[in-house]
Design a protein around this motif. Structure first.
Motif, PDB file in Angstrom:
ATOM      1  N   VAL A 263    -136.494 -45.740 -21.427  1.00  0.00           N
ATOM      2  CA  VAL A 263    -136.651 -46.736 -20.363  1.00  0.00           C
ATOM      3  C   VAL A 263    -137.225 -46.016 -19.152  1.00  0.00           C
ATOM      4  O   VAL A 263    -136.757 -44.921 -18.802  1.00  0.00           O
ATOM      5  N   GLU A 264    -138.238 -46.611 -18.546  1.00  0.00           N
ATOM      6  CA  GLU A 264    -138.864 -46.009 -17.362  1.00  0.00           C
ATOM      7  C   GLU A 264    -138.690 -46.929 -16.160  1.00  0.00           C
ATOM      8  O   GLU A 264    -138.972 -48.126 -16.234  1.00  0.00           O
ATOM      9  N   VAL A 265    -138.236 -46.345 -15.059  1.00  0.00           N
ATOM     10  CA  VAL A 265    -138.168 -47.056 -13.777  1.00  0.00           C
ATOM     11  C   VAL A 265    -139.288 -46.491 -12.914  1.00  0.00           C
ATOM     12  O   VAL A 265    -139.277 -45.307 -12.552  1.00  0.00           O
ATOM     13  N   THR A 266    -140.263 -47.341 -12.599  1.00  0.00           N
ATOM     14  CA  THR A 266    -141.456 -46.891 -11.882  1.00  0.00           C
ATOM     15  C   THR A 266    -141.472 -47.446 -10.471  1.00  0.00           C
ATOM     16  O   THR A 266    -141.333 -48.660 -10.268  1.00  0.00           O
ATOM     17  N   ILE A 267    -141.629 -46.547  -9.514  1.00  0.00           N
ATOM     18  CA  ILE A 267    -141.782 -46.923  -8.100  1.00  0.00           C
ATOM     19  C   ILE A 267    -143.265 -46.819  -7.780  1.00  0.00           C
ATOM     20  O   ILE A 267    -143.837 -45.728  -7.780  1.00  0.00           O
ATOM     21  N   VAL A 268    -143.891 -47.950  -7.529  1.00  0.00           N
ATOM     22  CA  VAL A 268    -145.344 -48.020  -7.405  1.00  0.00           C
ATOM     23  C   VAL A 268    -145.772 -47.707  -5.976  1.00  0.00           C
ATOM     24  O   VAL A 268    -145.231 -48.263  -5.016  1.00  0.00           O
ATOM     25  N   ARG A 269    -146.734 -46.821  -5.861  1.00  0.00           N
ATOM     26  CA  ARG A 269    -147.267 -46.488  -4.538  1.00  0.00           C
ATOM     27  C   ARG A 269    -147.912 -47.706  -3.888  1.00  0.00           C
ATOM     28  O   ARG A 269    -148.536 -48.530  -4.556  1.00  0.00           O
ATOM     29  N   LYS A 270    -147.806 -47.784  -2.579  1.00  0.00           N
ATOM     30  CA  LYS A 270    -148.522 -48.826  -1.828  1.00  0.00           C
ATOM     31  C   LYS A 270    -149.953 -48.394  -1.546  1.00  0.00           C
ATOM     32  O   LYS A 270    -150.844 -49.221  -1.413  1.00  0.00           O
ATOM     33  N   ILE A 271    -150.176 -47.085  -1.461  1.00  0.00           N
ATOM     34  CA  ILE A 271    -151.516 -46.548  -1.211  1.00  0.00           C
ATOM     35  C   ILE A 271    -151.890 -45.680  -2.390  1.00  0.00           C
ATOM     36  O   ILE A 271    -151.226 -44.685  -2.684  1.00  0.00           O
ATOM     37  N   VAL A 272    -152.941 -46.081  -3.088  1.00  0.00           N
ATOM     38  CA  VAL A 272    -153.387 -45.359  -4.285  1.00  0.00           C
ATOM     39  C   VAL A 272    -154.718 -44.690  -3.995  1.00  0.00           C
ATOM     40  O   VAL A 272    -155.627 -45.301  -3.426  1.00  0.00           O
ATOM     41  N   VAL A 273    -154.860 -43.436  -4.372  1.00  0.00           N
ATOM     42  CA  VAL A 273    -156.088 -42.687  -4.140  1.00  0.00           C
ATOM     43  C   VAL A 273    -157.169 -43.192  -5.084  1.00  0.00           C
ATOM     44  O   VAL A 273    -156.959 -43.255  -6.301  1.00  0.00           O
TER      45      VAL A 273
ATOM     46  N   PRO B 271    -134.916 -58.973  -5.331  1.00  0.00           N
ATOM     47  CA  PRO B 271    -135.376 -59.219  -6.711  1.00  0.00           C
ATOM     48  C   PRO B 271    -136.868 -59.510  -6.819  1.00  0.00           C
ATOM     49  O   PRO B 271    -137.463 -59.296  -7.875  1.00  0.00           O
ATOM     50  N   GLU B 272    -137.481 -59.999  -5.734  1.00  0.00           N
ATOM     51  CA  GLU B 272    -138.906 -60.313  -5.777  1.00  0.00           C
ATOM     52  C   GLU B 272    -139.769 -59.079  -5.988  1.00  0.00           C
ATOM     53  O   GLU B 272    -140.918 -59.190  -6.415  1.00  0.00           O
ATOM     54  N   ARG B 273    -139.221 -57.901  -5.693  1.00  0.00           N
ATOM     55  CA  ARG B 273    -139.983 -56.662  -5.849  1.00  0.00           C
ATOM     56  C   ARG B 273    -139.766 -56.012  -7.219  1.00  0.00           C
ATOM     57  O   ARG B 273    -140.275 -54.936  -7.480  1.00  0.00           O
ATOM     58  N   PHE B 274    -138.994 -56.664  -8.081  1.00  0.00           N
ATOM     59  CA  PHE B 274    -138.682 -56.092  -9.392  1.00  0.00           C
ATOM     60  C   PHE B 274    -139.365 -56.884 -10.502  1.00  0.00           C
ATOM     61  O   PHE B 274    -139.539 -58.096 -10.415  1.00  0.00           O
ATOM     62  N   SER B 275    -139.730 -56.167 -11.555  1.00  0.00           N
ATOM     63  CA  SER B 275    -140.241 -56.810 -12.767  1.00  0.00           C
ATOM     64  C   SER B 275    -139.846 -55.960 -13.962  1.00  0.00           C
ATOM     65  O   SER B 275    -139.686 -54.737 -13.851  1.00  0.00           O
ATOM     66  N   ALA B 276    -139.678 -56.624 -15.110  1.00  0.00           N
ATOM     67  CA  ALA B 276    -139.306 -55.927 -16.347  1.00  0.00           C
ATOM     68  C   ALA B 276    -140.344 -56.226 -17.412  1.00  0.00           C
ATOM     69  O   ALA B 276    -140.873 -57.342 -17.491  1.00  0.00           O
ATOM     70  N   ILE B 277    -140.627 -55.236 -18.245  1.00  0.00           N
ATOM     71  CA  ILE B 277    -141.658 -55.389 -19.267  1.00  0.00           C
ATOM     72  C   ILE B 277    -141.315 -54.529 -20.480  1.00  0.00           C
ATOM     73  O   ILE B 277    -140.695 -53.469 -20.338  1.00  0.00           O
ATOM     74  N   GLY B 278    -141.703 -55.011 -21.673  1.00  0.00           N
ATOM     75  CA  GLY B 278    -141.525 -54.236 -22.891  1.00  0.00           C
ATOM     76  C   GLY B 278    -142.871 -53.815 -23.453  1.00  0.00           C
ATOM     77  O   GLY B 278    -143.783 -54.635 -23.572  1.00  0.00           O
TER      78      GLY B 278
ATOM     79  N   ILE C 182    -140.939 -52.249  -7.876  1.00  0.00           N
ATOM     80  CA  ILE C 182    -140.249 -51.516  -8.937  1.00  0.00           C
ATOM     81  C   ILE C 182    -140.535 -52.194 -10.279  1.00  0.00           C
ATOM     82  O   ILE C 182    -140.362 -53.411 -10.420  1.00  0.00           O
ATOM     83  N   ILE C 183    -140.952 -51.391 -11.263  1.00  0.00           N
ATOM     84  CA  ILE C 183    -141.193 -51.897 -12.613  1.00  0.00           C
ATOM     85  C   ILE C 183    -140.262 -51.159 -13.571  1.00  0.00           C
ATOM     86  O   ILE C 183    -140.247 -49.925 -13.608  1.00  0.00           O
ATOM     87  N   VAL C 184    -139.485 -51.934 -14.333  1.00  0.00           N
ATOM     88  CA  VAL C 184    -138.603 -51.360 -15.347  1.00  0.00           C
ATOM     89  C   VAL C 184    -139.236 -51.652 -16.709  1.00  0.00           C
ATOM     90  O   VAL C 184    -139.464 -52.819 -17.058  1.00  0.00           O
ATOM     91  N   ALA C 185    -139.553 -50.602 -17.466  1.00  0.00           N
ATOM     92  CA  ALA C 185    -140.278 -50.766 -18.737  1.00  0.00           C
ATOM     93  C   ALA C 185    -139.483 -50.168 -19.894  1.00  0.00           C
ATOM     94  O   ALA C 185    -138.920 -49.076 -19.777  1.00  0.00           O
ATOM     95  N   GLY C 186    -139.454 -50.909 -21.012  1.00  0.00           N
ATOM     96  CA  GLY C 186    -138.802 -50.417 -22.223  1.00  0.00           C
ATOM     97  C   GLY C 186    -139.832 -49.958 -23.238  1.00  0.00           C
ATOM     98  O   GLY C 186    -140.894 -50.581 -23.387  1.00  0.00           O
TER      99      GLY C 186
END
Length: 267
Positions: A252-262, A223-230, A181-185
């Protein structure tokens, strides 16, 4: 008469010692042709064994390698280990890998679709359709929240009534602990310089951190799966030339990142 007889015997017994090295040379050439013929179907282990045997023949001066070092080239070795067979096996393995990847991709698409549906239902039930949006694409599921739904102007403290939104999203994510999970401002391009925030970089980063803090109050999240960025003002989604565009960019964007990317370049 005696001298003539002796001369005749010498002519009949010509020196044939040259045949020995000649026979050795022919034997080595035959071995070389066998090696060249077999190389198209030779695997690494057998190639090493044959190299040792061939080297032994060259270094010992023997025309034929010892039986203990001999490589038996059978029909099965030439046939089943041939390049065509290897390529066929490789194609079958690739097809199986493709099927497995497609299956995993479908499973993940279903999971992310379920998360999106849950969040969309929450948005509709709370009447937040103008403040929140969800986008699911080839790389991630993104939840976009307008800044006025979370913060006072120029502030990074989440409104008390908006804390429920962070808690609700955290409870949904609790069901899917395997995702990053990435939380971006994000901000607009209007400069800011206050005692709290020297620039839009500070403001965007602090807003992301404060929203993530509330989500991580849920102890079932890792918490290890979370990161915050501006990102400050440098990733706009609308024009900063108008008030409406700037309002969209402050988010603010909360992004759930795919494990498999095309892979778009994948054949």
């Amino acid at each position: 008469m005696y001298k003539k007889h002796k001369h005749k015997n010498l002519e009949e017994h010509i020196d044939e010692s040259w045949l020995i090295p000649y026979a050795d040379l022919l034997t080595l050439l035959l071995a070389l042709f066998i090696v060249l013929f077999a190389m198209s179907s030779l695997d690494a282990k057998k190639f090493e064994e044959m190299s040792k045997a061939f080297g032994s023949a060259l270094s010992s001066g023997k025309g034929i390698p010892d039986k203990s070092n001999a490589i038996i080239v059978s029909d099965d070795w030439i046939g089943s280990k041939s390049r065509v067979s290897r390529e066929s096996s490789g194609n079958q393995q690739q097809e199986e890998n493709d099927r497995q990847i497609e299956k995993l991709m479908n499973e993940e698409q279903a999971k992310l679709g379920k998360i999106r549906n849950q969040i969309d239902q929450y948005i509709q039930s709370k009447g937040l359709t103008t403040q929140l949006d969800t986008i699911l694409d080839e790389s991630q599921l993104t939840i976009t929240i307008r800044d006025n739904a979370l913060f006072q102007s120029g502030q990074a403290i989440v409104k008390p009534e908006s804390r429920k939104l962070a808690i609700a999203i955290s409870k949904i994510l609790e069901q899917y602990p395997e995702y990053e999970i990435i939380v971006a401002g994000h901000t607009d391009n209007l400069p800011i310089s206050t005692k709290q925030f020297k620039s839009n970089w500070d403001l965007s980063a602090k807003r992301a951190l404060r929203f993530m803090d509330i989500m991580l109050m849920n102890k079932n999240l890792d918490p290890e799966r979370f990161s915050a960025i501006g990102y400050s003002e440098f990733r706009p989604i609308a024009s900063n030339a108008t008030d409406a565009g700037r309002a969209k960019n402050r988010r603010v964007e909360v992004t759930i990142v795919r494990k498999i990317v095309v892979d778009q370049n994948r054949n």
